[in-house]
Design an enzyme around this catalytic site. Structure first.
Site, PDB file in Angstrom:
ATOM      1  N   GLN A  87       5.291  -5.856   2.453  1.00 51.56           N
ATOM      2  CA  GLN A  87       5.899  -4.705   3.106  1.00 51.56           C
ATOM      3  C   GLN A  87       6.807  -3.951   2.144  1.00 51.56           C
ATOM      4  OE1 GLN A  87       7.230  -7.615   6.278  1.00 51.56           O
ATOM      5  NE2 GLN A  87       6.924  -5.833   7.576  1.00 51.56           N
ATOM      6  N   SER A 114      10.445 -12.113   5.714  1.00 49.64           N
ATOM      7  CA  SER A 114      10.172 -11.089   6.729  1.00 49.64           C
ATOM      8  C   SER A 114      10.605 -11.604   8.084  1.00 49.64           C
ATOM      9  CB  SER A 114       8.682 -10.721   6.765  1.00 49.64           C
ATOM     10  OG  SER A 114       8.428  -9.819   7.836  1.00 49.64           O
ATOM     11  N   ARG A 152      17.271  -4.389   7.889  1.00 46.90           N
ATOM     12  CA  ARG A 152      17.583  -4.609   9.286  1.00 46.90           C
ATOM     13  C   ARG A 152      18.733  -5.571   9.550  1.00 46.90           C
ATOM     14  NH1 ARG A 152      13.714  -2.455  12.565  1.00 46.90           N
ATOM     15  NH2 ARG A 152      11.999  -1.479  11.410  1.00 46.90           N
ATOM     16  N   CYS A 159       6.783  20.177  -7.123  1.00 48.83           N
ATOM     17  CA  CYS A 159       5.459  20.256  -7.731  1.00 48.83           C
ATOM     18  C   CYS A 159       5.444  21.381  -8.768  1.00 48.83           C
ATOM     19  CB  CYS A 159       4.414  20.514  -6.645  1.00 48.83           C
ATOM     20  SG  CYS A 159       2.734  20.703  -7.264  1.00 48.83           S
ATOM     21  N   HIS A 190       2.988  -0.730   3.005  1.00 53.16           N
ATOM     22  CA  HIS A 190       3.936   0.358   3.234  1.00 53.16           C
ATOM     23  C   HIS A 190       4.010   1.323   2.058  1.00 53.16           C
ATOM     24  CE1 HIS A 190       6.249  -2.082   6.519  1.00 53.16           C
ATOM     25  NE2 HIS A 190       5.099  -1.611   6.940  1.00 53.16           N
ATOM     26  N   ASN A 225      12.307 -17.935   5.603  1.00 56.96           N
ATOM     27  CA  ASN A 225      13.084 -16.738   5.947  1.00 56.96           C
ATOM     28  C   ASN A 225      14.511 -17.124   6.308  1.00 56.96           C
ATOM     29  OD1 ASN A 225      13.056 -13.804   6.447  1.00 56.96           O
ATOM     30  ND2 ASN A 225      13.585 -14.389   8.537  1.00 56.96           N
ATOM     31  N   THR A 280      15.754  -9.123  -1.952  1.00 55.46           N
ATOM     32  CA  THR A 280      17.221  -9.105  -1.929  1.00 55.46           C
ATOM     33  C   THR A 280      17.798  -9.872  -3.114  1.00 55.46           C
ATOM     34  OG1 THR A 280      17.195 -10.986  -0.397  1.00 55.46           O
ATOM     35  CG2 THR A 280      17.428  -8.790   0.562  1.00 55.46           C
ATOM     36  N   ASP A 295       8.693  -1.847  -3.888  1.00 53.23           N
ATOM     37  CA  ASP A 295       9.436  -1.857  -5.157  1.00 53.23           C
ATOM     38  C   ASP A 295       8.623  -2.228  -6.393  1.00 53.23           C
ATOM     39  OD1 ASP A 295       9.191  -4.688  -4.861  1.00 53.23           O
ATOM     40  OD2 ASP A 295      11.061  -4.739  -3.713  1.00 53.23           O
TER      41      ASP A 295
END
Length: 245
Positions: free
Chosen positions: A99, A190, A34, A149, A117, A215, A26, A102
């Site tokens: 997770q 997290s 979330r 493709c 992920h 966190n 962030t 980026d």
């Protein structure tokens, strides 16, 4: 903020493994998922980020994903990413399990990295399995709403884990192996709500390891952690690295 206490924990409890979530990125201008202002407060993940949605209407999913991949490509690593890379290079962090998709840990210099992920590094054709690098996908998106493709014409799927999709077996097995042998698991950014990754602290604690959490906001493991720090991940980790490296 007691970065010195975290630095002491890291030095005294080796190997140290780090688990990072959206709260690390962030500070690079990437929205989380979330929180009250996160991505899923604006978009229904079942409609835009699920495997079923992609199979049903891949172009709709890419209309959501196209500006996001552009934002992720333009983002730069922040102080938290750089501090973790410095701690790894100093031999004080064995690996980063993330997770995030980026690539910012990699760009900051982290080399022992487990992306549970997936990532925006590539996209794969669901029809013929041809793989395309991120730069190729970004180039395709300059003239199209979805990348196709060039071998069979099917819409490519980004190599990130969608809702309803299994995590990469090799990555998640490696993450649990690292958590099991860690003497300290450091969770950064997290909320520990997404399984199976949210079970990694349990793996460490059950094996006799210790837990530290940085966190903004509560997690289910706050009371079981040796240390919980609320605050800016970049500031805290920069201070930790300055005291250790």
């Amino acid at each position: 903020m007691d970065a010195s206490a975290l630095a002491r924990l890291i030095r005294a409890n080796q190997p140290c493994v780090v688990l990072t979530g959206a709260g690390v990125s962030t500070e690079s201008g990437i929205p989380d998922f979330r929180s009250a202002r996160g991505i899923w407060a604006q978009f229904d993940p079942a409609e835009y980020a699920s495997l079923a949605a992609f199979r049903s209407n891949p172009r709709k999913v890419w209309r959501f994903y196209k500006p996001r991949i552009a934002m992720l490509t333009d983002a730069e690593p922040n102080a938290a990413h750089r501090a973790l890379a410095a701690l790894e290079q100093a031999g004080l962090v064995e690996a980063v399990v993330t997770q995030n998709i980026d690539l910012l840990h990699e760009r900051a210099g982290s080399r022992s990295l487990v992306e549970v992920h997936g990532s925006i590094r590539s996209a794969t054709c669901p029809s013929c399995s041809s793989t395309y690098a991120r730069d190729e996908v970004v180039a395709m998106l300059e003239d199209a709403e979805a990348p196709a493709c060039d071998k069979c014409g099917a819409i490519l799927k980004p190599d990130v884990v969608f809702f309803g999709e299994l995590l990469p077996v090799t990555a998640i097995e490696r993450a649990f192996e690292l958590a099991h042998r860690a003497r300290l698991l450091l969770v950064v950014g997290s909320s520990l709500e997404v399984h199976p990754v949210a079970a990694l602290p349990e793996e460490t604690l059950a094996a006799g390891g210790r837990l530290a959490i940085v966190n903004q906001g509560p997690t289910p493991y706050d009371r079981r952690a040796d240390l919980k720090l609320e605050g800016n991940a970049g500031e805290i980790l920069r201070s930790v690295a300055a005291g250790l490296v």
